[in-house]
Design a protein around this motif. Structure first.
Motif, PDB file in Angstrom:
ATOM      1  N   ALA A  12     -10.329  -4.960  -7.084  1.00 17.32           N
ATOM      2  CA  ALA A  12      -9.061  -4.736  -7.795  1.00 17.32           C
ATOM      3  C   ALA A  12      -9.273  -4.675  -9.307  1.00 17.32           C
ATOM      4  CB  ALA A  12      -8.069  -5.837  -7.440  1.00 17.32           C
ATOM      5  N   MET A  13     -10.177  -5.497  -9.836  1.00 22.44           N
ATOM      6  CA  MET A  13     -10.437  -5.481 -11.274  1.00 22.44           C
ATOM      7  C   MET A  13     -11.117  -4.182 -11.700  1.00 22.44           C
ATOM      8  SD  MET A  13     -11.571  -9.405 -12.015  1.00 22.44           S
ATOM      9  CE  MET A  13     -12.012  -9.096 -13.702  1.00 22.44           C
ATOM     10  N   VAL A  14     -12.105  -3.748 -10.935  1.00 27.35           N
ATOM     11  CA  VAL A  14     -12.788  -2.489 -11.266  1.00 27.35           C
ATOM     12  C   VAL A  14     -11.819  -1.320 -11.129  1.00 27.35           C
ATOM     13  CG1 VAL A  14     -14.593  -0.909 -10.485  1.00 27.35           C
ATOM     14  CG2 VAL A  14     -15.090  -3.338 -10.716  1.00 27.35           C
ATOM     15  N   GLY A  15     -10.994  -1.341 -10.097  1.00 25.63           N
ATOM     16  CA  GLY A  15     -10.004  -0.284  -9.927  1.00 25.63           C
ATOM     17  C   GLY A  15      -8.978  -0.266 -11.050  1.00 25.63           C
ATOM     18  N   GLY A  16      -8.541  -1.438 -11.478  1.00 25.83           N
ATOM     19  CA  GLY A  16      -7.601  -1.497 -12.597  1.00 25.83           C
ATOM     20  C   GLY A  16      -8.205  -0.980 -13.891  1.00 25.83           C
ATOM     21  N   ALA A  17      -9.489  -1.290 -14.105  1.00 25.39           N
ATOM     22  CA  ALA A  17     -10.165  -0.774 -15.298  1.00 25.39           C
ATOM     23  C   ALA A  17     -10.321   0.741 -15.221  1.00 25.39           C
ATOM     24  CB  ALA A  17     -11.514  -1.455 -15.465  1.00 25.39           C
ATOM     25  N   LEU A  18     -10.643   1.259 -14.034  1.00 26.18           N
ATOM     26  CA  LEU A  18     -10.783   2.708 -13.888  1.00 26.18           C
ATOM     27  C   LEU A  18      -9.458   3.428 -14.052  1.00 26.18           C
ATOM     28  CD1 LEU A  18     -13.325   3.038 -10.949  1.00 26.18           C
ATOM     29  CD2 LEU A  18     -13.688   3.513 -13.363  1.00 26.18           C
ATOM     30  N   PHE A  37      -4.410  -1.332  -1.009  1.00 20.70           N
ATOM     31  CA  PHE A  37      -4.972  -1.151   0.332  1.00 20.70           C
ATOM     32  C   PHE A  37      -6.471  -1.444   0.327  1.00 20.70           C
ATOM     33  CE2 PHE A  37      -7.094   1.579   3.432  1.00 20.70           C
ATOM     34  CZ  PHE A  37      -6.480   1.159   4.594  1.00 20.70           C
ATOM     35  N   LEU A  38      -7.181  -0.919  -0.667  1.00 19.41           N
ATOM     36  CA  LEU A  38      -8.624  -1.134  -0.752  1.00 19.41           C
ATOM     37  C   LEU A  38      -8.975  -2.601  -0.972  1.00 19.41           C
ATOM     38  CD1 LEU A  38      -9.851   1.914  -2.850  1.00 19.41           C
ATOM     39  CD2 LEU A  38     -10.208   1.468  -0.431  1.00 19.41           C
ATOM     40  N   ALA A  39      -8.213  -3.279  -1.802  1.00 21.33           N
ATOM     41  CA  ALA A  39      -8.482  -4.699  -2.049  1.00 21.33           C
ATOM     42  C   ALA A  39      -8.287  -5.512  -0.773  1.00 21.33           C
ATOM     43  CB  ALA A  39      -7.574  -5.224  -3.166  1.00 21.33           C
ATOM     44  N   GLY A  40      -7.265  -5.208  -0.008  1.00 20.28           N
ATOM     45  CA  GLY A  40      -7.036  -5.911   1.252  1.00 20.28           C
ATOM     46  C   GLY A  40      -8.109  -5.628   2.277  1.00 20.28           C
ATOM     47  N   GLU A  41      -8.535  -4.372   2.371  1.00 23.51           N
ATOM     48  CA  GLU A  41      -9.572  -3.998   3.334  1.00 23.51           C
ATOM     49  C   GLU A  41     -10.917  -4.623   2.976  1.00 23.51           C
ATOM     50  OE1 GLU A  41     -10.246  -2.304   6.313  1.00 23.51           O
ATOM     51  OE2 GLU A  41      -8.119  -2.701   6.440  1.00 23.51           O
ATOM     52  N   VAL A  42     -11.287  -4.557   1.705  1.00 24.70           N
ATOM     53  CA  VAL A  42     -12.582  -5.104   1.294  1.00 24.70           C
ATOM     54  C   VAL A  42     -12.615  -6.610   1.469  1.00 24.70           C
ATOM     55  CG1 VAL A  42     -14.055  -5.493  -0.723  1.00 24.70           C
ATOM     56  CG2 VAL A  42     -13.195  -3.220  -0.231  1.00 24.70           C
ATOM     57  N   SER A  43     -11.551  -7.284   1.069  1.00 27.40           N
ATOM     58  CA  SER A  43     -11.544  -8.738   1.203  1.00 27.40           C
ATOM     59  C   SER A  43     -11.576  -9.157   2.672  1.00 27.40           C
ATOM     60  CB  SER A  43     -10.337  -9.351   0.493  1.00 27.40           C
ATOM     61  OG  SER A  43      -9.142  -8.857   1.029  1.00 27.40           O
ATOM     62  N   ALA A  44     -10.897  -8.413   3.532  1.00 30.36           N
ATOM     63  CA  ALA A  44     -10.931  -8.742   4.957  1.00 30.36           C
ATOM     64  C   ALA A  44     -12.294  -8.456   5.563  1.00 30.36           C
ATOM     65  CB  ALA A  44      -9.853  -7.947   5.698  1.00 30.36           C
ATOM     66  N   PHE A  55      -4.838 -16.033   4.450  1.00 28.81           N
ATOM     67  CA  PHE A  55      -5.665 -14.944   3.946  1.00 28.81           C
ATOM     68  C   PHE A  55      -4.809 -13.796   3.421  1.00 28.81           C
ATOM     69  CE2 PHE A  55      -8.804 -11.484   4.313  1.00 28.81           C
ATOM     70  CZ  PHE A  55      -9.726 -12.013   3.437  1.00 28.81           C
ATOM     71  N   ALA A  56      -3.636 -13.597   3.991  1.00 24.12           N
ATOM     72  CA  ALA A  56      -2.718 -12.578   3.477  1.00 24.12           C
ATOM     73  C   ALA A  56      -2.275 -12.914   2.056  1.00 24.12           C
ATOM     74  CB  ALA A  56      -1.508 -12.441   4.394  1.00 24.12           C
ATOM     75  N   MET A  57      -2.017 -14.183   1.786  1.00 27.21           N
ATOM     76  CA  MET A  57      -1.624 -14.584   0.431  1.00 27.21           C
ATOM     77  C   MET A  57      -2.779 -14.435  -0.558  1.00 27.21           C
ATOM     78  SD  MET A  57       1.503 -15.035   0.504  1.00 27.21           S
ATOM     79  CE  MET A  57       1.623 -15.504  -1.192  1.00 27.21           C
ATOM     80  N   VAL A  58      -3.997 -14.695  -0.084  1.00 32.81           N
ATOM     81  CA  VAL A  58      -5.171 -14.502  -0.938  1.00 32.81           C
ATOM     82  C   VAL A  58      -5.311 -13.029  -1.305  1.00 32.81           C
ATOM     83  CG1 VAL A  58      -7.705 -14.578  -0.943  1.00 32.81           C
ATOM     84  CG2 VAL A  58      -6.406 -16.538  -0.135  1.00 32.81           C
ATOM     85  N   ALA A  59      -5.187 -12.142  -0.336  1.00 36.42           N
ATOM     86  CA  ALA A  59      -5.294 -10.706  -0.592  1.00 36.42           C
ATOM     87  C   ALA A  59      -4.155 -10.219  -1.484  1.00 36.42           C
ATOM     88  CB  ALA A  59      -5.304  -9.935   0.719  1.00 36.42           C
ATOM     89  N   PHE A  60      -2.942 -10.750  -1.276  1.00 31.55           N
ATOM     90  CA  PHE A  60      -1.800 -10.382  -2.111  1.00 31.55           C
ATOM     91  C   PHE A  60      -2.064 -10.745  -3.568  1.00 31.55           C
ATOM     92  CE2 PHE A  60       2.268 -11.231  -4.138  1.00 31.55           C
ATOM     93  CZ  PHE A  60       3.007 -10.110  -3.808  1.00 31.55           C
TER      94      PHE A  60
END
Length: 119
Positions: A12-18, A37-44, A55-60
């Motif tokens: 999410a940080m790299v995506g936000g910077a991009l 979507f990508l942050a949720g998929e990668v973290s899972a 884990f849903a709250m962590v991804a959120f």
């Protein structure tokens, strides 16, 4: 679960910077949702797909805070000082109301992907 949270936050940080570097114009809202979507998929995927509400709250949280942190860190690097005015609040203000809504929508999508990630 901690490694999944760190991986989701990093994506999410790299995506936000991009998103700061690449001008999307009016289409800026769609990449924010895709980034959630990508942050949720990668973290899972990194955490081994545990699923569940915690884990849903962590991804959120990762998908909500990560892009703002990426923009703030990139803003600090461009200014070339660590104590500049680039912060989470200025990153959130730069999104505007619809960008903030898209960011929350992406975070909700990340939570939904992480909650139902059981394999």
């Amino acid at each position: 679960m901690a490694t999944g949270a760190l991986a989701g936050l990093a994506v999410a940080m790299v995506g936000g910077a991009l998103l700061t570097l690449v001008p999307f114009g009016a289409l800026r809202l769609l990449p924010l949702v895709v980034l959630g979507f990508l942050a949720g998929e990668v973290s899972a995927a990194v955490a081994g797909r545990p699923g569940g509400g915690v884990f849903a709250m962590v991804a959120f949280t990762c998908a909500l805070i990560g892009p703002l942190e990426g923009q703030a860190i990139l803003g600090n690097l461009f200014v070339n000082q660590l104590a500049s005015n680039a912060s989470l609040s200025s990153s959130a203000a730069s999104l505007g109301p619809f960008g903030t809504l898209a960011l929350v929508g992406g975070a909700a999508l990340a939570a939904a992907r992480a909650a139902t990630a059981e394999s």
